[in-house]
Design a protein around this motif. Sequence first.
Motif, PDB file in Angstrom:
ATOM      1  N   GLY A 211     -14.752 -32.615  56.612  1.00 22.95           N
ATOM      2  CA  GLY A 211     -15.535 -31.826  57.556  1.00 22.95           C
ATOM      3  C   GLY A 211     -16.713 -31.095  56.970  1.00 22.95           C
ATOM      4  N   ALA A 212     -17.414 -31.714  56.017  1.00 27.46           N
ATOM      5  CA  ALA A 212     -18.582 -31.090  55.399  1.00 27.46           C
ATOM      6  C   ALA A 212     -19.836 -31.829  55.845  1.00 27.46           C
ATOM      7  N   GLY A 213     -20.709 -31.154  56.583  1.00 28.11           N
ATOM      8  CA  GLY A 213     -21.901 -31.804  57.104  1.00 28.11           C
ATOM      9  C   GLY A 213     -23.114 -31.625  56.219  1.00 28.11           C
ATOM     10  N   ASN A 214     -24.222 -32.164  56.668  1.00 23.77           N
ATOM     11  CA  ASN A 214     -25.474 -32.098  55.919  1.00 23.77           C
ATOM     12  C   ASN A 214     -26.234 -30.798  56.122  1.00 23.77           C
ATOM     13  N   ALA A 215     -25.913 -30.041  57.165  1.00 23.74           N
ATOM     14  CA  ALA A 215     -26.671 -28.825  57.471  1.00 23.74           C
ATOM     15  C   ALA A 215     -26.614 -27.835  56.308  1.00 23.74           C
ATOM     16  N   VAL A 216     -25.426 -27.647  55.751  1.00 17.89           N
ATOM     17  CA  VAL A 216     -25.254 -26.841  54.532  1.00 17.89           C
ATOM     18  C   VAL A 216     -24.597 -27.774  53.519  1.00 17.89           C
ATOM     19  N   PRO A 217     -25.397 -28.434  52.672  1.00 18.33           N
ATOM     20  CA  PRO A 217     -24.888 -29.561  51.881  1.00 18.33           C
ATOM     21  C   PRO A 217     -24.131 -29.191  50.612  1.00 18.33           C
ATOM     22  N   THR A 218     -23.789 -27.925  50.432  1.00 19.67           N
ATOM     23  CA  THR A 218     -23.134 -27.485  49.195  1.00 19.67           C
ATOM     24  C   THR A 218     -21.875 -28.283  48.894  1.00 19.67           C
ATOM     25  N   VAL A 219     -21.035 -28.471  49.894  1.00 20.20           N
ATOM     26  CA  VAL A 219     -19.756 -29.150  49.682  1.00 20.20           C
ATOM     27  C   VAL A 219     -19.982 -30.639  49.405  1.00 20.20           C
ATOM     28  N   ARG A 220     -20.871 -31.265  50.141  1.00 21.67           N
ATOM     29  CA  ARG A 220     -21.153 -32.690  49.934  1.00 21.67           C
ATOM     30  C   ARG A 220     -21.693 -32.944  48.526  1.00 21.67           C
ATOM     31  N   ARG A 221     -22.535 -32.070  48.058  1.00 21.50           N
ATOM     32  CA  ARG A 221     -23.071 -32.222  46.700  1.00 21.50           C
ATOM     33  C   ARG A 221     -21.966 -32.126  45.657  1.00 21.50           C
ATOM     34  N   MET A 222     -21.047 -31.179  45.859  1.00 18.97           N
ATOM     35  CA  MET A 222     -19.943 -31.046  44.904  1.00 18.97           C
ATOM     36  C   MET A 222     -19.062 -32.283  44.913  1.00 18.97           C
ATOM     37  N   SER A 223     -18.737 -32.812  46.079  1.00 24.01           N
ATOM     38  CA  SER A 223     -17.858 -33.975  46.129  1.00 24.01           C
ATOM     39  C   SER A 223     -18.529 -35.186  45.490  1.00 24.01           C
ATOM     40  N   GLU A 224     -19.828 -35.344  45.669  1.00 22.61           N
ATOM     41  CA  GLU A 224     -20.542 -36.451  45.043  1.00 22.61           C
ATOM     42  C   GLU A 224     -20.611 -36.275  43.529  1.00 22.61           C
ATOM     43  N   LEU A 225     -20.848 -35.045  43.082  1.00 25.02           N
ATOM     44  CA  LEU A 225     -20.879 -34.769  41.643  1.00 25.02           C
ATOM     45  C   LEU A 225     -19.521 -35.029  41.010  1.00 25.02           C
ATOM     46  N   ALA A 226     -18.466 -34.536  41.647  1.00 22.80           N
ATOM     47  CA  ALA A 226     -17.123 -34.650  41.065  1.00 22.80           C
ATOM     48  C   ALA A 226     -16.627 -36.087  41.015  1.00 22.80           C
ATOM     49  N   SER A 227     -17.169 -36.945  41.902  1.00 28.11           N
ATOM     50  CA  SER A 227     -16.717 -38.337  41.948  1.00 28.11           C
ATOM     51  C   SER A 227     -17.723 -39.304  41.328  1.00 28.11           C
ATOM     52  N   ALA A 228     -18.774 -38.764  40.713  1.00 29.86           N
ATOM     53  CA  ALA A 228     -19.860 -39.624  40.230  1.00 29.86           C
ATOM     54  C   ALA A 228     -19.396 -40.642  39.196  1.00 29.86           C
ATOM     55  N   ARG A 229     -18.471 -40.262  38.353  1.00 33.29           N
ATOM     56  CA  ARG A 229     -18.053 -41.157  37.267  1.00 33.29           C
ATOM     57  C   ARG A 229     -17.213 -42.315  37.777  1.00 33.29           C
ATOM     58  N   THR A 230     -16.363 -42.055  38.769  1.00 39.38           N
ATOM     59  CA  THR A 230     -15.409 -43.078  39.222  1.00 39.38           C
ATOM     60  C   THR A 230     -15.729 -43.660  40.588  1.00 39.38           C
ATOM     61  N   GLY A 231     -16.502 -42.942  41.399  1.00 36.06           N
ATOM     62  CA  GLY A 231     -16.750 -43.381  42.770  1.00 36.06           C
ATOM     63  C   GLY A 231     -15.560 -43.188  43.688  1.00 36.06           C
ATOM     64  N   ALA A 232     -14.564 -42.422  43.254  1.00 38.94           N
ATOM     65  CA  ALA A 232     -13.340 -42.210  44.046  1.00 38.94           C
ATOM     66  C   ALA A 232     -13.539 -41.041  45.015  1.00 38.94           C
ATOM     67  N   LEU A 233     -14.445 -41.251  45.987  1.00 40.52           N
ATOM     68  CA  LEU A 233     -14.748 -40.251  47.001  1.00 40.52           C
ATOM     69  C   LEU A 233     -14.308 -40.755  48.368  1.00 40.52           C
ATOM     70  N   ILE A 234     -13.560 -39.913  49.084  1.00 41.00           N
ATOM     71  CA  ILE A 234     -13.168 -40.202  50.464  1.00 41.00           C
ATOM     72  C   ILE A 234     -13.850 -39.164  51.335  1.00 41.00           C
ATOM     73  N   ARG A 235     -14.848 -39.599  52.104  1.00 45.25           N
ATOM     74  CA  ARG A 235     -15.601 -38.670  52.951  1.00 45.25           C
ATOM     75  C   ARG A 235     -15.101 -38.780  54.390  1.00 45.25           C
ATOM     76  N   ILE A 236     -14.489 -37.704  54.878  1.00 46.76           N
ATOM     77  CA  ILE A 236     -13.911 -37.651  56.216  1.00 46.76           C
ATOM     78  C   ILE A 236     -14.800 -36.763  57.079  1.00 46.76           C
ATOM     79  N   ASN A 237     -15.485 -37.397  58.039  1.00 49.99           N
ATOM     80  CA  ASN A 237     -16.409 -36.645  58.883  1.00 49.99           C
ATOM     81  C   ASN A 237     -16.688 -37.464  60.138  1.00 49.99           C
ATOM     82  N   PRO A 238     -16.394 -36.935  61.326  1.00 49.90           N
ATOM     83  CA  PRO A 238     -16.564 -37.733  62.547  1.00 49.90           C
ATOM     84  C   PRO A 238     -18.019 -38.006  62.894  1.00 49.90           C
TER      85      PRO A 238
END
Length: 269
Positions: A211-238
């Motif tokens: 549930g992290a949108g683009n309007a305040v991208p702080t959370v999306r940036r962290m999830s992309e950074l944390a998964s950058a090495r492995t690509g193991a990111l699951i983005r759940i957003n309707p």
Amino acid sequence: MNGLDRAAELIRGASALLVCAGAGMGVDSGLPDFRGDEGFWRAYPPYARLGLSFVELADPVHFREDPELAWGFYGHRLRLYRETKPHQGFRIIQSWGKPVRVFTSNVDGQFQKAGFTEGHVAEVHGSIHHLQCFGHCGQPIWPAGPDVEIDEDTMRAVGQLPSCPGCGGLARPNILMFGDWDWEGERSEDILSEVARWRARQDNLAVIELGAGNAVPTVRRMSELASARTGALIRINPREPEIRHGRGVELPLGALDALTELDKRLTAG
């Protein structure tokens, strides 16, 4: 293999999970969606009559110029979050038996209320359940006290406002507001640093973004950074499930629906 199956495989194979949560995580618990002025005014009709938006209200200037207005808004939110029961998705994550840390822009304290360890939840924008001295007298951040009495017709605080135990002056929530140069971020920064150190030690980390949108991208940036090495990111957003460069799994679902479906696959083996 569809997206849910691929996401379940990532979780099953991970040694630890980093949960990155935005406002959408609380919607399934019945918390209001403040997306846009119309969404905010549906949750708070008195502010629609006054023509005040969320951005205008979430400004620390009101604690100096009109503290009853400021505490009417934040006092109502504090009571709402205290009364809200976290949805089943929180328990589902805990049931998977993986070491978990949380990075969230939410200030509602729902992860801690659901049983997540206080020091494992990094709240990048602070917490409404903690207060700071508006006058910066040196008093350390402290837990919020009793509910603030609110006139529901005007959404203004009545009676005694929260005060600093150090100097007796006005207190304010320990939340990073819009245009806020007075936020005392030590509590949040300490936990953020600890979660960052933990994340760096993980060899096989899966990131679940909820549930992290683009309007305040702080959370999306962290999830992309944390998964950058492995690509193991699951983005759940309707509404905004897209992942840049396709490095991860996109699930266009709400938080509770997605976690429920993932749990079915994980418990089925």
